[in-house]
Scaffold this motif. Structure first.
Motif, PDB file in Angstrom:
ATOM      1  N   GLY A 119       1.194  -2.006 -10.479  1.00 32.40           N
ATOM      2  CA  GLY A 119       1.381  -1.146  -9.006  1.00 32.40           C
ATOM      3  C   GLY A 119      -0.252  -0.624  -9.808  1.00 32.40           C
ATOM      4  N   ASN A 120      -1.373  -0.502 -10.274  1.00 31.82           N
ATOM      5  CA  ASN A 120      -2.572  -0.380  -9.515  1.00 31.82           C
ATOM      6  C   ASN A 120      -2.934   0.350  -8.459  1.00 31.82           C
ATOM      7  OD1 ASN A 120      -5.355  -0.968 -11.157  1.00 31.82           O
ATOM      8  ND2 ASN A 120      -4.825   1.545 -11.329  1.00 31.82           N
ATOM      9  N   ILE A 121      -3.015   1.631  -8.731  1.00 27.21           N
ATOM     10  CA  ILE A 121      -3.640   2.307  -7.172  1.00 27.21           C
ATOM     11  C   ILE A 121      -5.072   3.108  -7.553  1.00 27.21           C
ATOM     12  CG2 ILE A 121      -3.050   4.365  -6.196  1.00 27.21           C
ATOM     13  CD1 ILE A 121      -0.081   3.591  -6.557  1.00 27.21           C
ATOM     14  N   VAL A 122      -5.480   2.742  -6.289  1.00 24.43           N
ATOM     15  CA  VAL A 122      -7.500   3.495  -6.879  1.00 24.43           C
ATOM     16  C   VAL A 122      -7.459   4.030  -5.004  1.00 24.43           C
ATOM     17  CG1 VAL A 122      -8.576   1.792  -8.825  1.00 24.43           C
ATOM     18  CG2 VAL A 122      -8.126   1.565  -6.324  1.00 24.43           C
ATOM     19  N   ARG A 123      -8.721   4.964  -4.994  1.00 17.65           N
ATOM     20  CA  ARG A 123      -8.638   5.924  -4.480  1.00 17.65           C
ATOM     21  C   ARG A 123     -10.315   6.431  -4.094  1.00 17.65           C
ATOM     22  NH1 ARG A 123      -8.645  11.425  -4.334  1.00 17.65           N
ATOM     23  NH2 ARG A 123      -7.470  12.359  -2.459  1.00 17.65           N
ATOM     24  N   SER A 124     -10.007   6.365  -3.032  1.00 17.80           N
ATOM     25  CA  SER A 124     -11.596   6.938  -2.505  1.00 17.80           C
ATOM     26  C   SER A 124     -11.777   7.776  -1.511  1.00 17.80           C
ATOM     27  CB  SER A 124     -12.553   5.655  -1.563  1.00 17.80           C
ATOM     28  OG  SER A 124     -13.956   5.811  -1.580  1.00 17.80           O
ATOM     29  N   THR A 125     -12.511   8.748  -1.970  1.00 20.98           N
ATOM     30  CA  THR A 125     -12.942  10.009  -0.655  1.00 20.98           C
ATOM     31  C   THR A 125     -14.024  10.283  -0.124  1.00 20.98           C
ATOM     32  OG1 THR A 125     -13.550  11.474  -2.956  1.00 20.98           O
ATOM     33  CG2 THR A 125     -11.181  11.463  -2.239  1.00 20.98           C
ATOM     34  N   GLY A 128     -16.014   4.624   1.018  1.00 24.35           N
ATOM     35  CA  GLY A 128     -15.618   3.464  -0.148  1.00 24.35           C
ATOM     36  C   GLY A 128     -16.489   2.862  -1.105  1.00 24.35           C
ATOM     37  N   SER A 129     -17.862   4.507  -0.676  1.00 22.31           N
ATOM     38  CA  SER A 129     -18.174   3.775  -2.129  1.00 22.31           C
ATOM     39  C   SER A 129     -18.388   3.250  -3.592  1.00 22.31           C
ATOM     40  CB  SER A 129     -19.837   5.225  -1.918  1.00 22.31           C
ATOM     41  OG  SER A 129     -19.830   4.833  -0.741  1.00 22.31           O
ATOM     42  N   THR A 130     -17.507   5.018  -4.287  1.00 19.18           N
ATOM     43  CA  THR A 130     -16.438   4.364  -5.564  1.00 19.18           C
ATOM     44  C   THR A 130     -15.511   4.793  -5.114  1.00 19.18           C
ATOM     45  OG1 THR A 130     -17.748   7.104  -5.600  1.00 19.18           O
ATOM     46  CG2 THR A 130     -18.900   5.419  -6.200  1.00 19.18           C
ATOM     47  N   PHE A 131     -14.614   4.316  -6.202  1.00 19.11           N
ATOM     48  CA  PHE A 131     -12.912   4.752  -6.257  1.00 19.11           C
ATOM     49  C   PHE A 131     -12.719   5.028  -7.818  1.00 19.11           C
ATOM     50  CE2 PHE A 131     -13.564   1.775  -3.041  1.00 19.11           C
ATOM     51  CZ  PHE A 131     -12.853   1.996  -1.887  1.00 19.11           C
ATOM     52  N   ASP A 132     -11.427   5.945  -7.468  1.00 14.70           N
ATOM     53  CA  ASP A 132     -11.245   6.332  -9.234  1.00 14.70           C
ATOM     54  C   ASP A 132      -9.468   5.820  -8.804  1.00 14.70           C
ATOM     55  OD1 ASP A 132     -13.209   8.102  -9.688  1.00 14.70           O
ATOM     56  OD2 ASP A 132     -12.951   9.419  -8.286  1.00 14.70           O
ATOM     57  N   ASN A 133      -9.227   5.773 -10.359  1.00 15.68           N
ATOM     58  CA  ASN A 133      -7.397   5.603 -10.141  1.00 15.68           C
ATOM     59  C   ASN A 133      -7.235   6.416  -9.666  1.00 15.68           C
ATOM     60  OD1 ASN A 133      -7.952   2.705 -11.190  1.00 15.68           O
ATOM     61  ND2 ASN A 133      -8.372   3.754 -13.739  1.00 15.68           N
ATOM     62  N   VAL A 134      -5.657   6.652  -9.655  1.00 17.48           N
ATOM     63  CA  VAL A 134      -4.179   7.219  -8.911  1.00 17.48           C
ATOM     64  C   VAL A 134      -3.187   6.909 -10.062  1.00 17.48           C
ATOM     65  CG1 VAL A 134      -2.870   8.052  -7.437  1.00 17.48           C
ATOM     66  CG2 VAL A 134      -5.374   7.896  -7.348  1.00 17.48           C
ATOM     67  N   THR A 135      -2.627   8.031 -10.218  1.00 17.23           N
ATOM     68  CA  THR A 135      -1.509   7.510 -10.839  1.00 17.23           C
ATOM     69  C   THR A 135      -0.388   6.511 -10.350  1.00 17.23           C
ATOM     70  OG1 THR A 135      -2.004   9.596 -12.830  1.00 17.23           O
ATOM     71  CG2 THR A 135       0.549   9.117 -12.788  1.00 17.23           C
ATOM     72  N   ASN A 140       5.618  -2.169 -10.555  1.00 18.06           N
ATOM     73  CA  ASN A 140       5.092  -3.850  -9.895  1.00 18.06           C
ATOM     74  C   ASN A 140       3.966  -4.085  -9.284  1.00 18.06           C
ATOM     75  OD1 ASN A 140       8.668  -4.825 -10.293  1.00 18.06           O
ATOM     76  ND2 ASN A 140       8.831  -2.199  -9.428  1.00 18.06           N
ATOM     77  N   ASN A 141       3.972  -5.191  -8.634  1.00 17.24           N
ATOM     78  CA  ASN A 141       2.631  -5.381  -8.335  1.00 17.24           C
ATOM     79  C   ASN A 141       2.867  -4.741  -6.326  1.00 17.24           C
ATOM     80  OD1 ASN A 141       2.159  -7.312 -10.322  1.00 17.24           O
ATOM     81  ND2 ASN A 141       2.174  -9.422  -9.228  1.00 17.24           N
ATOM     82  N   LEU A 142       1.555  -4.621  -6.277  1.00 15.07           N
ATOM     83  CA  LEU A 142       1.917  -3.426  -5.167  1.00 15.07           C
ATOM     84  C   LEU A 142       1.480  -4.317  -4.237  1.00 15.07           C
ATOM     85  CD1 LEU A 142       0.606  -0.657  -5.908  1.00 15.07           C
ATOM     86  CD2 LEU A 142       2.343  -1.018  -5.506  1.00 15.07           C
ATOM     87  N   ASN A 160       9.910  -2.663  -4.137  1.00 11.49           N
ATOM     88  CA  ASN A 160       9.513  -1.180  -4.081  1.00 11.49           C
ATOM     89  C   ASN A 160       8.797  -0.644  -3.395  1.00 11.49           C
ATOM     90  OD1 ASN A 160       8.059  -0.013  -7.539  1.00 11.49           O
ATOM     91  ND2 ASN A 160       9.362   0.882  -6.053  1.00 11.49           N
ATOM     92  N   ILE A 161       8.970   0.473  -2.779  1.00  9.59           N
ATOM     93  CA  ILE A 161       8.308   1.202  -1.819  1.00  9.59           C
ATOM     94  C   ILE A 161       8.168   2.452  -2.384  1.00  9.59           C
ATOM     95  CG2 ILE A 161       7.992   2.320   0.616  1.00  9.59           C
ATOM     96  CD1 ILE A 161      10.262   0.794   1.378  1.00  9.59           C
ATOM     97  N   VAL A 162       6.725   2.799  -1.720  1.00 15.51           N
ATOM     98  CA  VAL A 162       6.252   4.254  -2.479  1.00 15.51           C
ATOM     99  C   VAL A 162       5.351   4.643  -1.616  1.00 15.51           C
ATOM    100  CG1 VAL A 162       6.215   3.358  -5.049  1.00 15.51           C
ATOM    101  CG2 VAL A 162       4.199   3.196  -4.103  1.00 15.51           C
ATOM    102  N   ARG A 163       5.312   6.237  -1.796  1.00 18.94           N
ATOM    103  CA  ARG A 163       4.352   6.837  -0.443  1.00 18.94           C
ATOM    104  C   ARG A 163       3.905   8.293  -0.888  1.00 18.94           C
ATOM    105  NH1 ARG A 163       8.123  11.585   1.665  1.00 18.94           N
ATOM    106  NH2 ARG A 163       7.537  11.345   3.127  1.00 18.94           N
TER     107      ARG A 163
END
Length: 349
Positions: A119-125, A128-135, A140-142, A160-163
């Motif tokens: 379920g790991n989610i990461v995000r870049s603003t 795409g140079s750096t990413f941070d974890n998101v809750t 489940n594997n995404l 599983n579907i998340v939004r």
């Protein structure tokens, strides 16, 4: 005689006075010309300074415009995140906050969102140079990521579907009509479509809030789905290709030129391109009605394919990256900074 002398003196005096007046006028004229010349030089210098200032301003504006180039971002094993600023010719590693396998990535509203195992989610603003974890709301594997109507949607194992409605800052679970693994998802014509195990196809017409099952013509696992020219195309096991012309309500089988498993499909320049096992690359130039094999420079399995800036780029096992600049007709190897498998790709449109 005296009178003649007087007249002579008078004439000479008058001549001297006239001569003096002429010199005074010449001096005034010269002074006026010098003043005019100085004014013209000043005007030229002023114009030159203004032109230089304008050129510098334009140059600064151009540099500012290129400060955020369009980039490909790909994700893979061991939390690998790769980034290309030269249309996929070469890739460099970006900073990743996780060691978990990242199975997919998408782009929207100047933000990259990726995720994968556990379920790991990461995000870049920052392009795409750096990413941070998101809750994440799931363990489940995404597997599949997409963006549409300011919504990020992710599909996962166990249906599983998340939004996310806040640019990927947070995610919530939504009710799914299936318990089967979902592997791919896309967006088109205000519709989200996901595909997965046993040919399962799910569909949302309300920005991913609720989902229904769509009719599927196959029981083979469908691994990827793409959209273009009002057509949805999904690909999967045994080279299976299915196609919808009614916004994903129903799908029909399409003749495939391969029996190899196809993992990913994308669309660009009126061309669908799908990739899969054994380096297989297939393409369609008639909206997915028929497909042909393209020559591949590798026998490694491909896991994903993306399109951006008139370039198709495919990714797979052992860090393999290939690209095409002629709408998928021919492909060349690109430089890769990793030996890990690469599973997902997105382009910052």
């Amino acid at each position: 005689m005296k009178n003649i002398l007087s007249w002579f003196v008078l004439i000479v005096s008058i001549a001297l006075i006239v001569s003096s007046c002429a010199k005074s006028d010449d001096s005034k004229t010269a002074s006026t010309d010098n003043s005019t010349s100085s004014s013209d030089d000043s005007s030229d210098n002023s114009t030159s300074t203004s032109d230089n200032s304008s050129d510098n301003s334009t140059s600064t504006s151009d540099n500012s415009s290129s400060a955020n180039p369009k980039v490909f971002v790909a994700t893979g094993g061991n939390g690998d995140i790769l980034r290309s600023t030269d249309n996929g010719s070469s890739f460099d590693n970006a900073t990743s906050p996780t060691g978990n396998r990242l199975r997919g990535v998408t782009f929207g509203n100047d933000i990259f969102v990726a995720g994968g195992v556990s379920g790991n989610i990461v995000r870049s603003t920052d392009n795409g140079s750096t990413f941070d974890n998101v809750t994440s709301p799931t363990a489940n594997n995404l597997n599949g990521f997409t963006f549409g109507n300011n919504i990020f949607v992710v599909v996962a194992n166990s249906g599983n579907i998340v939004r996310s409605t806040d640019n990927g800052s947070s995610f919530d679970n939504v009710t799914s009509p299936t318990g089967k693994n979902l592997f791919g998802v896309t967006f088109g014509n205000d519709i989200f479509l996901g595909v997965g195990q046993s040919g399962n196809i799910v569909r949302s017409t309300d920005n991913g809030s609720s989902w229904d099952n769509a009719t599927s013509p196959t029981v083979n696992n469908l691994r990827g789905i793409g959209f273009g020219n009002d057509i949805f195309v999904a690909v999967g096991l045994s080279g299976n290709i299915v196609r919808s012309t009614d916004n994903g309500s129903t799908f029909d089988n399409v003749t495939s030129p391969t029996a190899n498993r196809l993992y990913g499909v994308t669309f660009g320049n009126n061309t669908f391109v799908a990739v899969g096992n054994s380096g297989n690359i297939v393409r369609s130039t008639n909206n997915g009605s028929s497909w042909d094999n393209s020559t591949s420079p590798t026998g490694n399995d491909f896991k994903a394919v993306g399109f951006g800036n008139n370039t198709f780029v495919a990714f797979g096992d052992s860090g393999n990256i290939v690209r095409s600049t002629d709408n998928g007709s021919t492909w060349d190897n690109a430089t890769s900074p990793t030996g890990n498998a690469i599973y997902g790709v997105a382009f910052s449109e």
